[in-house]
Design an enzyme around this catalytic site. Structure first.
Site, PDB file in Angstrom:
ATOM      1  N   CYS A   1     -29.439 -38.906   1.421  1.00 46.44           N
ATOM      2  CA  CYS A   1     -30.089 -39.802   2.518  1.00 46.44           C
ATOM      3  C   CYS A   1     -29.298 -40.746   3.000  1.00 46.44           C
ATOM      4  O   CYS A   1     -28.810 -41.153   4.647  1.00 46.44           O
ATOM      5  CB  CYS A   1     -31.517 -40.301   3.220  1.00 46.44           C
ATOM      6  SG  CYS A   1     -31.106 -41.028   0.255  1.00 46.44           S
TER       7      CYS A   1
ATOM      8  N   HIS B   1     -31.415 -47.275   5.055  1.00 46.07           N
ATOM      9  CA  HIS B   1     -30.511 -47.612   4.462  1.00 46.07           C
ATOM     10  C   HIS B   1     -28.976 -48.091   5.442  1.00 46.07           C
ATOM     11  O   HIS B   1     -28.615 -47.468   6.205  1.00 46.07           O
ATOM     12  CB  HIS B   1     -29.464 -46.224   3.561  1.00 46.07           C
ATOM     13  CG  HIS B   1     -30.726 -45.927   2.168  1.00 46.07           C
ATOM     14  ND1 HIS B   1     -32.013 -46.070   2.078  1.00 46.07           N
ATOM     15  CD2 HIS B   1     -30.455 -44.440   1.669  1.00 46.07           C
ATOM     16  CE1 HIS B   1     -31.986 -45.762   1.212  1.00 46.07           C
ATOM     17  NE2 HIS B   1     -31.521 -44.166   1.573  1.00 46.07           N
TER      18      HIS B   1
HETATM   19  N1  LIG Z   1     -37.128 -40.728  -0.493  1.00 41.68           N
HETATM   20  C1  LIG Z   1     -35.816 -40.157   0.138  1.00 41.68           C
HETATM   21  O1  LIG Z   1     -35.371 -41.110   0.365  1.00 41.68           O
HETATM   22  C2  LIG Z   1     -35.241 -38.977  -0.199  1.00 41.68           C
HETATM   23  C3  LIG Z   1     -34.784 -38.250  -0.790  1.00 41.68           C
HETATM   24  N2  LIG Z   1     -34.852 -36.948  -1.136  1.00 41.68           N
HETATM   25  C4  LIG Z   1     -34.983 -36.047  -1.935  1.00 41.68           C
HETATM   26  O2  LIG Z   1     -36.042 -35.366  -2.002  1.00 41.68           O
HETATM   27  C5  LIG Z   1     -37.178 -34.777  -3.077  1.00 41.68           C
HETATM   28  C6  LIG Z   1     -38.366 -35.667  -2.588  1.00 41.68           C
HETATM   29  O3  LIG Z   1     -37.913 -37.630  -3.093  1.00 41.68           O
HETATM   30  P1  LIG Z   1     -39.041 -38.464  -2.867  1.00 41.68           P
HETATM   31  O4  LIG Z   1     -40.576 -37.533  -1.938  1.00 41.68           O
HETATM   32  O5  LIG Z   1     -38.697 -39.391  -2.539  1.00 41.68           O
HETATM   33  O6  LIG Z   1     -39.800 -38.425  -4.730  1.00 41.68           O
HETATM   34  P2  LIG Z   1     -41.573 -38.113  -4.756  1.00 41.68           P
HETATM   35  O7  LIG Z   1     -41.293 -38.826  -6.686  1.00 41.68           O
HETATM   36  O8  LIG Z   1     -42.195 -39.660  -3.909  1.00 41.68           O
HETATM   37  O9  LIG Z   1     -42.292 -37.012  -4.719  1.00 41.68           O
HETATM   38  C7  LIG Z   1     -41.852 -36.053  -5.839  1.00 41.68           C
HETATM   39  C8  LIG Z   1     -42.450 -34.775  -5.316  1.00 41.68           C
HETATM   40  O10 LIG Z   1     -42.350 -33.969  -6.201  1.00 41.68           O
HETATM   41  C9  LIG Z   1     -43.138 -33.170  -6.945  1.00 41.68           C
HETATM   42  N3  LIG Z   1     -43.317 -33.164  -8.409  1.00 41.68           N
HETATM   43  C10 LIG Z   1     -42.231 -33.711  -9.162  1.00 41.68           C
HETATM   44  N4  LIG Z   1     -42.223 -32.959 -10.392  1.00 41.68           N
HETATM   45  C11 LIG Z   1     -43.235 -31.627  -9.941  1.00 41.68           C
HETATM   46  C12 LIG Z   1     -43.314 -30.117 -10.911  1.00 41.68           C
HETATM   47  N5  LIG Z   1     -42.692 -30.395 -11.899  1.00 41.68           N
HETATM   48  N6  LIG Z   1     -43.167 -29.158 -10.257  1.00 41.68           N
HETATM   49  C13 LIG Z   1     -43.413 -29.266  -8.822  1.00 41.68           C
HETATM   50  N7  LIG Z   1     -44.065 -30.742  -7.727  1.00 41.68           N
HETATM   51  C14 LIG Z   1     -43.484 -31.704  -8.576  1.00 41.68           C
HETATM   52  C15 LIG Z   1     -44.358 -34.569  -6.782  1.00 41.68           C
HETATM   53  O11 LIG Z   1     -45.356 -33.897  -6.922  1.00 41.68           O
HETATM   54  P3  LIG Z   1     -47.050 -34.716  -7.601  1.00 41.68           P
HETATM   55  O12 LIG Z   1     -47.583 -36.133  -6.626  1.00 41.68           O
HETATM   56  O13 LIG Z   1     -47.933 -34.387  -7.744  1.00 41.68           O
HETATM   57  O14 LIG Z   1     -45.666 -35.558  -8.976  1.00 41.68           O
HETATM   58  C16 LIG Z   1     -44.582 -35.639  -5.401  1.00 41.68           C
HETATM   59  O15 LIG Z   1     -44.820 -34.135  -4.415  1.00 41.68           O
HETATM   60  C17 LIG Z   1     -35.868 -35.400  -4.257  1.00 41.68           C
HETATM   61  O16 LIG Z   1     -34.878 -34.307  -4.703  1.00 41.68           O
HETATM   62  C18 LIG Z   1     -35.235 -36.290  -3.853  1.00 41.68           C
HETATM   63  O17 LIG Z   1     -33.870 -36.056  -4.037  1.00 41.68           O
HETATM   64  C19 LIG Z   1     -33.183 -36.587  -0.517  1.00 41.68           C
HETATM   65  C20 LIG Z   1     -32.577 -37.203   0.344  1.00 41.68           C
HETATM   66  C21 LIG Z   1     -33.695 -38.770   0.483  1.00 41.68           C
HETATM   67  N1  LIG Z   2     -30.933 -41.429  -4.107  1.00 41.15           N
HETATM   68  C1  LIG Z   2     -31.280 -41.399  -2.867  1.00 41.15           C
HETATM   69  C2  LIG Z   2     -32.309 -40.774  -2.068  1.00 41.15           C
HETATM   70  C3  LIG Z   2     -32.736 -39.037  -3.180  1.00 41.15           C
HETATM   71  O1  LIG Z   2     -33.783 -38.461  -4.017  1.00 41.15           O
HETATM   72  O2  LIG Z   2     -31.447 -39.091  -2.798  1.00 41.15           O
HETATM   73  P1  LIG Z   2     -31.207 -37.561  -3.563  1.00 41.15           P
HETATM   74  O3  LIG Z   2     -31.769 -36.331  -2.274  1.00 41.15           O
HETATM   75  O4  LIG Z   2     -29.596 -37.163  -3.094  1.00 41.15           O
HETATM   76  O5  LIG Z   2     -30.856 -37.220  -4.909  1.00 41.15           O
HETATM   77  C4  LIG Z   2     -31.903 -42.646  -2.449  1.00 41.15           C
HETATM   78  O6  LIG Z   2     -31.949 -43.462  -4.010  1.00 41.15           O
HETATM   79  O7  LIG Z   2     -31.647 -43.305  -2.269  1.00 41.15           O
END
Ligand SMILES: NC(=O)C1=CN([C@@H]2O[C@H](COP(=O)(O)OP(=O)(O)OC[C@H]3O[C@@H](n4cnc5c(N)ncnc54)[C@H](OP(=O)(O)O)[C@@H]3O)[C@@H](O)[C@H]2O)C=CC1
Ligand SMILES: N[C@@H](CC(=O)OP(=O)(O)O)C(=O)O
Length: 504
Positions: A295, A395
């Site tokens: 992000c 951010h």
């Molecule tokens: N937040 C942000 O600003 C950004 C995030 N990202 C990336 O996006 C992705 C999601 O981030 P974010 O939403 O913040 O994370 P969260 O921790 O809020 O959500 C994670 C999700 O993954 C699921 N999950 C976790 N473990 C497993 C598993 N073993 N099998 C299947 N599903 C699983 C969870 O399900 P459950 O609820 O059932 O645990 C939940 O739906 C990450 O890879 C992160 O690095 C990228 C850019 C920006």
């Molecule tokens: N690490 C970023 C969000 C994130 O999950 O990034 P990435 O998908 O590159 O792990 C933050 O903490 O704001």
């Protein structure tokens, strides 16, 4: 790009983003894509002028913000002829919009409009999509952004075994400020295994999976034939996976075509490589694996893209981030760690910013026989320092840029390049593209996350404080929404662009 408002006699307004050199025929197709009315039945008028399909908006002096009257009618002979012209253009577009005699932009635009028409005019023909990791912070943003999408219909959601088997409404701790869409709330949460999704008819999968689960799950869905658009870090640096920020390098989506071909040998990745980077990405027809960026990288490269386009390569970029807590997912950072505090460390973040920017700002070559399809931006060195701050969404980044060219461009030239930048997503007019990719503010204490994070519905990058730098050539502050443009919004826009380019 301009916005034209078409008003029907019942008071319904249709806002359409278009180019001044578009014809009235193209404008009608854009209206058709939004309303479901057949383009040939639409009549556009102003007072006593009935606009003709082959005349451009600028020739009619139709300008930004102008309102037109819209009627729905039986096509006359002239409209039938224009339909024939559009059909001819469609044939000319073939597989490569850039090779047509009607000009790359116009041809690509027509291809996109026609793609939009088929899905928007027949709502039941919307592409069936699913979201992996649907319960998390990014997953919830997907659910929100897909709720009324004209081309994609959400039919399946997946999460961990903790959530699987529950209704989405019970499994997700909803944290967004709009109500959870009722249709999503009723969906059963599935395990993230493609075998259990066969009944849902899903063609496109958006992934918001935790990185610990994303690698095998995303590859399994792609190998099962889905076009996967991922937010996770696992495949971002893979030599055959495009890392696409839709407002910066949509051209890299061309690599999708090669993922479906066994003709290119998988690249050899130096040891010790994470297993995901060595994965064989040879996929069946219709499948794809596309990553979007970290992000913080996303906001940065959107601001750097027009500078590279206008002034040539950059030599050094330094960036200091102030990242919102929603970036850490839910429940994320404990309140006792972040309230009244700044945490000057986010695991792995600086490394991602430093390597992802060079891939995104570099080139793509779909003609290479083996090895990486991507060439990093030459000579670009990035140094990042990342901080977590007590902000919910958005951010903020302090950016310092040095150009390779001497003398460097002036501050006014830099501001002009930023403010006038039009990305390919905007030129294609895809649904999620903001009217302005970069909004330059002259207000001395902006951008601020609380005031500016929703600029362009969270899809625009706001740049302020553009000023000379004693060590580099220019410094500025930027702000981007980390879960909209920085995550779910970029995935969705990437899919819209791939669809517009005929890659899905
Ligand atoms: N937040 C942000 O600003 C950004 C995030 N990202 C990336 O996006 C992705 C999601 O981030 P974010 O939403 O913040 O994370 P969260 O921790 O809020 O959500 C994670 C999700 O993954 C699921 N999950 C976790 N473990 C497993 C598993 N073993 N099998 C299947 N599903 C699983 C969870 O399900 P459950 O609820 O059932 O645990 C939940 O739906 C990450 O890879 C992160 O690095 C990228 C850019 C920006
Ligand atoms: N690490 C970023 C969000 C994130 O999950 O990034 P990435 O998908 O590159 O792990 C933050 O903490 O704001």
């Amino acid at each position: 790009m301009i916005e034209v408002i078409c008003n029907d006699r019942l008071g319904k307004k249709v806002r359409v983003k278009c180019n001044p050199d578009d014809t009235i025929g193209v404008l009608k197709l854009l209206v058709a894509a939004q309303t479901g009315t057949k383009a040939e039945k639409i009549v556009l008028k102003k007072w006593y002028t009935i606009y003709k399909d082959h005349i451009t908006l600028e020739d009619y002096e139709i300008h930004d913000g102008m309102s037109l009257e819209m009627w729905v009618n039986v096509p006359d002979a002239e409209m039938q002829r224009e339909r024939g012209n559009l059909a001819d253009a469609r044939v000319a577009i073939g597989g490569d919009a850039g090779d047509t005699s009607c000009g790359g932009n116009q041809a690509a635009r027509l291809a996109r409009i026609i793609a939009n028409m088929s899905s928007a005019q027949a709502p039941h023909a919307r592409i069936r999509v699913g979201v992996l990791g649907a319960t998390g912070m990014v997953g919830q943003r997907f659910i929100q952004l897909l709720a009324a999408h004209p081309q994609f219909e959400l039919v399946a959601v997946g999460a961990s075994e903790r959530s699987a088997g529950k209704r989405y409404g019970d499994a997700a701790t909803w944290r967004l400020d709009t109500p959870m869409p009722a249709a999503a709330a009723a969906l059963p949460v599935r395990a993230c295994d493609p075998a259990g999704w066969a009944d849902a008819g899903v063609r496109v999968v958006f992934s918001a999976l935790d990185a610990a689960a994303a690698g095998p799950a995303e590859l399994a869905f792609a190998r099962a034939g889905a076009a996967v658009f991922s937010n996770a870090k696992n495949y971002r640096m893979h030599p055959r996976v495009p890392l696409v920020v839709p407002l910066a390098n949509a051209d890299h989506l061309a690599a999708i075509a090669l993922q479906r071909s066994a003709a290119v040998a998988p690249a050899v990745v130096a040891d010790p490589a994470p297993i995901d980077l060595a994965a064989d990405i040879t996929l069946p027809p219709g499948a794809a694996l596309v990553a979007n960026a970290n992000c913080s990288t996303t906001g940065l490269v959107v601001a750097l893209r027009p500078l590279v386009d206008a002034f040539g390569p950059l030599s050094r970029v330094a960036v200091v981030t102030m990242q919102a807590v929603s970036g850490a997912g839910y429940p994320g950072v404990p309140s006792l760690d972040i309230l009244g505090n700044v945490v000057p460390f986010i695991s792995g973040e600086e490394e991602k910013l430093e390597e992802e920017a060079a891939k995104i700002l570099g080139g793509v070559d779909v003609g290479v026989a083996a090895g990486s399809l991507f060439t990093p931006a030459p000579a670009l060195r990035v140094s990042a320092s990342c901080n977590r701050v007590a902000v919910i969404d958005g951010h903020t980044e302090s950016v310092f840029v040095e150009f390779a060219r001497r003398p460097p461009p002036s501050i006014d030239e830099i501001k002009h390049a930023l403010g006038s930048y039009v990305s390919e997503a905007q030129r294609l007019g895809v649904h999620s593209a903001p009217a302005q990719a970069i909004v330059v503010t002259e207000t001395k204490d902006r951008p601020q996350p609380r005031l500016d994070v929703n600029t362009g519905a969270g899809f625009s990058v706001v740049v302020g404080r553009v000023r000379p730098c004693n060590l580099f050539d220019v410094k500025f502050t930027l702000l981007s929404h980390n879960t909209v443009l920085g995550a779910a919004g970029s995935s969705i826009m990437n899919a819209e662009i791939a669809l517009a380019k005929g890659l899905l």
